[in-house]
Design a protein around this motif. Sequence first.
Motif, PDB file in Angstrom:
ATOM      1  N   ARG A  16     -20.060   1.607 -13.965  1.00  0.00           N
ATOM      2  CA  ARG A  16     -21.472   1.231 -14.023  1.00  0.00           C
ATOM      3  C   ARG A  16     -21.884   0.149 -13.030  1.00  0.00           C
ATOM      4  NH1 ARG A  16     -20.031   1.136 -19.841  1.00  0.00           N
ATOM      5  NH2 ARG A  16     -19.530  -0.950 -19.229  1.00  0.00           N
ATOM      6  N   SER A  17     -20.947  -0.484 -12.360  1.00  0.00           N
ATOM      7  CA  SER A  17     -21.309  -1.541 -11.409  1.00  0.00           C
ATOM      8  C   SER A  17     -20.238  -1.665 -10.329  1.00  0.00           C
ATOM      9  CB  SER A  17     -21.463  -2.886 -12.127  1.00  0.00           C
ATOM     10  OG  SER A  17     -20.199  -3.363 -12.557  1.00  0.00           O
ATOM     11  N   LEU A  18     -20.611  -2.278  -9.205  1.00  0.00           N
ATOM     12  CA  LEU A  18     -19.630  -2.503  -8.137  1.00  0.00           C
ATOM     13  C   LEU A  18     -18.535  -3.464  -8.601  1.00  0.00           C
ATOM     14  CD1 LEU A  18     -21.920  -2.682  -4.992  1.00  0.00           C
ATOM     15  CD2 LEU A  18     -20.383  -0.841  -5.661  1.00  0.00           C
ATOM     16  N   LYS A  19     -18.894  -4.411  -9.470  1.00  0.00           N
ATOM     17  CA  LYS A  19     -17.893  -5.331 -10.008  1.00  0.00           C
ATOM     18  C   LYS A  19     -16.858  -4.563 -10.832  1.00  0.00           C
ATOM     19  CE  LYS A  19     -17.352  -9.480 -12.786  1.00  0.00           C
ATOM     20  NZ  LYS A  19     -18.030 -10.525 -13.553  1.00  0.00           N
ATOM     21  N   GLU A  20     -17.325  -3.662 -11.675  1.00  0.00           N
ATOM     22  CA  GLU A  20     -16.401  -2.842 -12.468  1.00  0.00           C
ATOM     23  C   GLU A  20     -15.539  -1.971 -11.555  1.00  0.00           C
ATOM     24  OE1 GLU A  20     -16.350   0.753 -15.763  1.00  0.00           O
ATOM     25  OE2 GLU A  20     -18.233  -0.304 -15.407  1.00  0.00           O
ATOM     26  N   LYS A  21     -16.145  -1.437 -10.487  1.00  0.00           N
ATOM     27  CA  LYS A  21     -15.390  -0.615  -9.538  1.00  0.00           C
ATOM     28  C   LYS A  21     -14.248  -1.421  -8.929  1.00  0.00           C
ATOM     29  CE  LYS A  21     -15.995   2.077  -5.314  1.00  0.00           C
ATOM     30  NZ  LYS A  21     -16.953   2.595  -4.339  1.00  0.00           N
ATOM     31  N   ARG A  22     -14.525  -2.655  -8.502  1.00  0.00           N
ATOM     32  CA  ARG A  22     -13.481  -3.516  -7.931  1.00  0.00           C
ATOM     33  C   ARG A  22     -12.373  -3.787  -8.954  1.00  0.00           C
ATOM     34  NH1 ARG A  22     -17.982  -6.165  -5.868  1.00  0.00           N
ATOM     35  NH2 ARG A  22     -17.812  -7.774  -7.455  1.00  0.00           N
ATOM     36  N   GLN A  23     -12.763  -4.028 -10.194  1.00  0.00           N
ATOM     37  CA  GLN A  23     -11.760  -4.292 -11.230  1.00  0.00           C
ATOM     38  C   GLN A  23     -10.893  -3.055 -11.487  1.00  0.00           C
ATOM     39  OE1 GLN A  23     -14.334  -5.559 -14.400  1.00  0.00           O
ATOM     40  NE2 GLN A  23     -14.114  -7.723 -13.864  1.00  0.00           N
ATOM     41  N   ARG A  24     -11.517  -1.894 -11.533  1.00  0.00           N
ATOM     42  CA  ARG A  24     -10.769  -0.669 -11.811  1.00  0.00           C
ATOM     43  C   ARG A  24      -9.840  -0.286 -10.669  1.00  0.00           C
ATOM     44  NH1 ARG A  24     -14.753   3.664 -14.518  1.00  0.00           N
ATOM     45  NH2 ARG A  24     -12.818   4.849 -14.495  1.00  0.00           N
ATOM     46  N   MET A  25     -10.216  -0.638  -9.459  1.00  0.00           N
ATOM     47  CA  MET A  25      -9.351  -0.326  -8.318  1.00  0.00           C
ATOM     48  C   MET A  25      -8.166  -1.282  -8.263  1.00  0.00           C
ATOM     49  SD  MET A  25     -10.565   2.388  -7.281  1.00  0.00           S
ATOM     50  CE  MET A  25      -9.392   2.603  -5.985  1.00  0.00           C
ATOM     51  N   GLY A  26      -8.233  -2.383  -8.953  1.00  0.00           N
ATOM     52  CA  GLY A  26      -7.079  -3.236  -9.183  1.00  0.00           C
ATOM     53  C   GLY A  26      -6.485  -3.949  -7.981  1.00  0.00           C
ATOM     54  N   GLY A  27      -7.288  -4.368  -7.036  1.00  0.00           N
ATOM     55  CA  GLY A  27      -6.796  -5.176  -5.926  1.00  0.00           C
ATOM     56  C   GLY A  27      -5.864  -4.458  -4.961  1.00  0.00           C
ATOM     57  N   LEU A  28      -6.266  -3.290  -4.503  1.00  0.00           N
ATOM     58  CA  LEU A  28      -5.409  -2.525  -3.588  1.00  0.00           C
ATOM     59  C   LEU A  28      -5.100  -3.296  -2.310  1.00  0.00           C
ATOM     60  CD1 LEU A  28      -6.884   1.077  -3.883  1.00  0.00           C
ATOM     61  CD2 LEU A  28      -4.909   0.098  -5.035  1.00  0.00           C
ATOM     62  N   HIS A  29      -6.098  -4.033  -1.809  1.00  0.00           N
ATOM     63  CA  HIS A  29      -5.861  -4.836  -0.596  1.00  0.00           C
ATOM     64  C   HIS A  29      -4.702  -5.795  -0.797  1.00  0.00           C
ATOM     65  CE1 HIS A  29      -9.834  -4.300   1.640  1.00  0.00           C
ATOM     66  NE2 HIS A  29      -8.862  -3.974   2.464  1.00  0.00           N
ATOM     67  N   GLU A  30      -4.740  -6.524  -1.890  1.00  0.00           N
ATOM     68  CA  GLU A  30      -3.721  -7.533  -2.134  1.00  0.00           C
ATOM     69  C   GLU A  30      -2.354  -6.907  -2.376  1.00  0.00           C
ATOM     70  OE1 GLU A  30      -6.691  -7.494  -3.831  1.00  0.00           O
ATOM     71  OE2 GLU A  30      -7.604  -9.044  -2.582  1.00  0.00           O
ATOM     72  N   ARG A  31      -2.336  -5.811  -3.107  1.00  0.00           N
ATOM     73  CA  ARG A  31      -1.071  -5.192  -3.476  1.00  0.00           C
ATOM     74  C   ARG A  31      -0.360  -4.544  -2.293  1.00  0.00           C
ATOM     75  NH1 ARG A  31      -1.990  -1.089  -7.668  1.00  0.00           N
ATOM     76  NH2 ARG A  31      -3.748  -2.427  -8.046  1.00  0.00           N
ATOM     77  N   PHE A  32      -1.095  -3.762  -1.519  1.00  0.00           N
ATOM     78  CA  PHE A  32      -0.461  -3.006  -0.443  1.00  0.00           C
ATOM     79  C   PHE A  32      -0.550  -3.716   0.902  1.00  0.00           C
ATOM     80  CE2 PHE A  32      -1.630   0.226  -3.602  1.00  0.00           C
ATOM     81  CZ  PHE A  32      -0.361   0.726  -3.862  1.00  0.00           C
ATOM     82  N   GLY A  33      -1.508  -4.588   1.076  1.00  0.00           N
ATOM     83  CA  GLY A  33      -1.680  -5.289   2.343  1.00  0.00           C
ATOM     84  C   GLY A  33      -0.624  -6.341   2.615  1.00  0.00           C
ATOM     85  N   ARG A  34       0.175  -6.676   1.623  1.00  0.00           N
ATOM     86  CA  ARG A  34       1.258  -7.659   1.811  1.00  0.00           C
ATOM     87  C   ARG A  34       2.383  -7.116   2.680  1.00  0.00           C
ATOM     88  NH1 ARG A  34       1.676  -9.332  -4.415  1.00  0.00           N
ATOM     89  NH2 ARG A  34      -0.320 -10.412  -4.544  1.00  0.00           N
ATOM     90  N   ASN A  35       2.545  -5.819   2.672  1.00  0.00           N
ATOM     91  CA  ASN A  35       3.590  -5.183   3.469  1.00  0.00           C
ATOM     92  C   ASN A  35       3.133  -5.165   4.929  1.00  0.00           C
ATOM     93  OD1 ASN A  35       5.328  -3.411   4.793  1.00  0.00           O
ATOM     94  ND2 ASN A  35       5.532  -2.085   3.009  1.00  0.00           N
ATOM     95  N   PRO A  36       3.896  -5.763   5.845  1.00  0.00           N
ATOM     96  CA  PRO A  36       3.465  -5.809   7.249  1.00  0.00           C
ATOM     97  C   PRO A  36       3.417  -4.442   7.917  1.00  0.00           C
ATOM     98  CG  PRO A  36       5.663  -6.754   7.000  1.00  0.00           C
ATOM     99  CD  PRO A  36       5.150  -6.465   5.624  1.00  0.00           C
ATOM    100  N   ALA A  37       3.996  -3.415   7.306  1.00  0.00           N
ATOM    101  CA  ALA A  37       3.975  -2.073   7.873  1.00  0.00           C
ATOM    102  C   ALA A  37       2.764  -1.262   7.410  1.00  0.00           C
ATOM    103  CB  ALA A  37       5.255  -1.329   7.504  1.00  0.00           C
ATOM    104  N   VAL A  38       1.904  -1.865   6.561  1.00  0.00           N
ATOM    105  CA  VAL A  38       0.787  -1.134   5.968  1.00  0.00           C
ATOM    106  C   VAL A  38      -0.521  -1.880   6.191  1.00  0.00           C
ATOM    107  CG1 VAL A  38      -0.172  -0.221   3.809  1.00  0.00           C
ATOM    108  CG2 VAL A  38       2.300  -0.198   4.171  1.00  0.00           C
ATOM    109  N   ALA A  39      -1.541  -1.133   6.642  1.00  0.00           N
ATOM    110  CA  ALA A  39      -2.913  -1.649   6.704  1.00  0.00           C
ATOM    111  C   ALA A  39      -3.734  -0.813   5.730  1.00  0.00           C
ATOM    112  CB  ALA A  39      -3.479  -1.527   8.106  1.00  0.00           C
ATOM    113  N   VAL A  40      -4.618  -1.448   4.969  1.00  0.00           N
ATOM    114  CA  VAL A  40      -5.365  -0.746   3.932  1.00  0.00           C
ATOM    115  C   VAL A  40      -6.847  -1.109   3.997  1.00  0.00           C
ATOM    116  CG1 VAL A  40      -4.790  -2.551   2.249  1.00  0.00           C
ATOM    117  CG2 VAL A  40      -5.512  -0.335   1.447  1.00  0.00           C
ATOM    118  N   CYS A  41      -7.709  -0.101   3.731  1.00  0.00           N
ATOM    119  CA  CYS A  41      -9.147  -0.378   3.664  1.00  0.00           C
ATOM    120  C   CYS A  41      -9.841   0.676   2.812  1.00  0.00           C
ATOM    121  CB  CYS A  41      -9.768  -0.425   5.061  1.00  0.00           C
ATOM    122  SG  CYS A  41      -9.915   1.171   5.855  1.00  0.00           S
TER     123      CYS A  41
END
Length: 93
Positions: A16-41
């Motif tokens: 119902r909101s962009l805030k809920e969308k961000r919460q449901r996606m669960g921080g993909l940037h933070e989780r996968f972006g830590r690996n130097p071999a992976v770029a995520v967007c």
Amino acid sequence: MHIGVLTLKISLPGCRSLKEKRQRMGGLHERFGRNPAVAVCESADRDRLESSEWSFVVAAISPQKVESLCSEIEDKLQRTVDGRVLDVSRELL
């Protein structure tokens, strides 16, 4: 050096909101972006509430390692995101 692009289209029914969308996606940037071999967007559907598309660019020394990393990302995303993966595409460059 080998490069692969993994793109996933995700359905977020009932969002119902962009805030809920961000919460449901669960921080993909933070989780996968830590690996130097992976770029995520978030590559599409940024303003749509009930869907999201994410792209991961993976770099490795062999095509097998690229495929392995893409499989790990896909598996982890399907287990952790509060949504349904509708489409997955992989491209080896």
